[in-house]
Structures are given as C-alpha cells and as structure tokens.
Design an enzyme around this catalytic site. Sequence first.
Site, PDB file in Angstrom:
ATOM      1  N   LYS A  64      35.856  58.728 -68.233  1.00 22.60           N
ATOM      2  CA  LYS A  64      36.664  57.549 -67.894  1.00 22.60           C
ATOM      3  C   LYS A  64      36.385  56.416 -68.882  1.00 22.60           C
ATOM      4  CE  LYS A  64      36.955  58.942 -63.087  1.00 22.60           C
ATOM      5  NZ  LYS A  64      36.477  58.875 -61.707  1.00 22.60           N
ATOM      6  N   GLN A 108      32.213  55.741 -58.181  1.00 23.53           N
ATOM      7  CA  GLN A 108      32.400  57.190 -58.274  1.00 23.53           C
ATOM      8  C   GLN A 108      31.955  57.869 -56.980  1.00 23.53           C
ATOM      9  OE1 GLN A 108      33.908  58.701 -60.795  1.00 23.53           O
ATOM     10  NE2 GLN A 108      33.584  60.798 -60.115  1.00 23.53           N
ATOM     11  N   ASP A 131      40.891  52.235 -57.918  1.00 25.30           N
ATOM     12  CA  ASP A 131      40.879  53.560 -57.296  1.00 25.30           C
ATOM     13  C   ASP A 131      41.822  53.623 -56.090  1.00 25.30           C
ATOM     14  OD1 ASP A 131      39.706  55.902 -58.019  1.00 25.30           O
ATOM     15  OD2 ASP A 131      37.899  55.637 -56.812  1.00 25.30           O
TER      16      ASP A 131
HETATM   17  N1  GUN Z   1      35.225  61.685 -57.660  1.00 26.63           N
HETATM   18  C1  GUN Z   1      36.100  62.663 -58.036  1.00 26.63           C
HETATM   19  N2  GUN Z   1      37.309  62.137 -58.298  1.00 26.63           N
HETATM   20  C2  GUN Z   1      37.208  60.803 -58.080  1.00 26.63           C
HETATM   21  C3  GUN Z   1      38.126  59.717 -58.204  1.00 26.63           C
HETATM   22  O1  GUN Z   1      39.310  59.873 -58.540  1.00 26.63           O
HETATM   23  N3  GUN Z   1      37.641  58.498 -57.882  1.00 26.63           N
HETATM   24  C4  GUN Z   1      36.362  58.321 -57.480  1.00 26.63           C
HETATM   25  N4  GUN Z   1      35.968  57.082 -57.178  1.00 26.63           N
HETATM   26  N5  GUN Z   1      35.487  59.290 -57.375  1.00 26.63           N
HETATM   27  C5  GUN Z   1      35.909  60.534 -57.663  1.00 26.63           C
END
Ligand code: GUN
Length: 294
Positions: A64, A108, A131
């Site tokens: 990311k 995350q 998110d």
């Molecule tokens: N863990 C796996 N995919 C995601 C996501 O799209 N956002 C977040 N915050 N955690 C994740």
Amino acid sequence: MNPTPSESQPIETQVLDGLALANEIRAELGESVAKLVAEGHRAPCLAVILVGDDPASRSYIKGKQRACARIGMDSVEHMLPASTSQDELLELIAQLNADDAVDGILVQLPLPASISPAAVAEAVDPAKDADALHPTTSGRLLAGTADLISCTPLGIMAVLDHYEIPLEGANAVVIGRSNIVGKPVSLLLQQRNATVSMCHSRTRDLADVCRQADILVAAAGQPRMVKGDWIKPGAAVIDVGVSEVDGKLVGDVDFEAAQGRAALITPSRRGVGPMTITMLLRNTLLAYRTRKGL
Ligand code: GUN
C-alpha cells in the site's frame, strides 16, 4: 459478451490482469495528485497502522505504501507491538484524526484478539475513513449517499465495468457477508439494479444458488469452495479469496475448473488485490479533496 450461452458452446475464459487495470487507474490518480502539487498544494497523505508483526499484513502494508509513493502520495506508517492496548491504539487514531497533514487512516486487519475492530472502526474520523469501515460511512452506503466506499467492493465494481458486464437485472450472488466485502459489494450491485443474493455458511443449496449467478462474487475465505459445476456458463466470476494451501496461493473458486465455463474470472495473484489498493488511493485522494475543498 453473451452472459448466457448454452452449456454446449465452448467458452473462452478471460482472466483479469488486475495489476494492468489497477495501473491504468493509478496513472489517472497520479495525474490528479501531480496537478494538485503543481497548483501549490501539498500531496495527500495516508497513515497506515499495523498492530503486531503478522508477515502477510506487513507485506500488504508495504504494498500500500509503495502504491502511494508511485502516484506521488505521501504515507506514514505506525508499527505497533502486538502488546498494544486498545486504549493506546485509540489514542494514536485520535492524534491522526487531529493531524491536519493526515488525510486518510487505515488500520490493517486482522487486529490482536484483545482489540475490538468495531471500536477501532468507530474511532476513525469519517472524513479520513479511507477504508470506509466507520458506521457513518457504511450508513451512507446504505442510504446511497456515500463517497468513500470500501476498497475491495469498489475495485470489484471497476472490474465489472471495465469488462462491460451487464448489471441491470443480472442475477448476482455474493458468498460471504463481511463488513469489508460481502455486505458493501451486495449494496453496490443492488444499487446498479442487479438482483442480489447474499449467501453465507448457512445458505441452503449454495451450489444451486450459485448456478443462477450471472455475476458470482466469492468472498468467504474458503479455499476452492466454488466448484466448476457451480458456475453458470458465461458468468463473471470475481474471486476475492486468498488462502495459502500447500505453499500455493488459491482463491475461493477452483480456478482450473472455472476455465471454459466462466466468461471472466479474477485470479488470486494479480486479481482483485491490486484493485483494492488502487481504491485505497482513490479514497485517500477523495478524502483530501473533500476536507480541503479542492
Ligand atoms: N486486511 C486485509 N484486507 C484489508 C483491507 O482492505 N483493509 C484493512 N484495513 N485490512 C485488511
């Protein structure tokens, strides 16, 4: 694309190159960021928080941040030990909410068992909810007024639109009812006038329900649960699952068995994943523009 060819017709299955499509959209986002910076504004900034040292999560976060850097977006990371308390995490989120230099906040998942994901989602300022997990953000999606929308569902809709999959009146089946994928993608499909069946572990006759699907979204986290003969010939199959089985990445759909049946399928590698990251960039840029009136 013919959505309902007969069983006897051979079908050439298109396999999505999620990275190529993601790169096209990222290039546009990068141009928008460059234009803002050329106008004298600062670059947007995403704050990412990881609690613990799960290697997969660490790798996702790095991906990311790399994606941010490639389009000229700033990112700051906060790596916290697994022993971090919920109060400590909420305090950090409060600081980031108050920091005018931070535009998007992502915590995350998964979190250690001692921390409530719901409490964390509610702590993020909805104006910085990259998110899209805050109840205000998901409530807006329910009301049809959302601008920030969960990243994977938004990525799925972009894939379907890229391939010009007809949505109006289509039978869409979603397997999985998570807050992050199943529920929001069901709403998005319904908003585009698909008829949506939201399925889950207690759904009766799941195989038969799937056989009706013009669009099948598998987001259950169960490796290869969707068998070839569950797929309606000509269906668009979006596989969100990523599991490791015998050292190999596999999705929720039996990828090999889907060949020659699905008209479109997304692979586990370079499938929906790069689109999710792209939509995180999109949300961060949008949150920045909205907060700054740009
Ligand atoms: N863990 C796996 N995919 C995601 C996501 O799209 N956002 C977040 N915050 N955690 C994740």
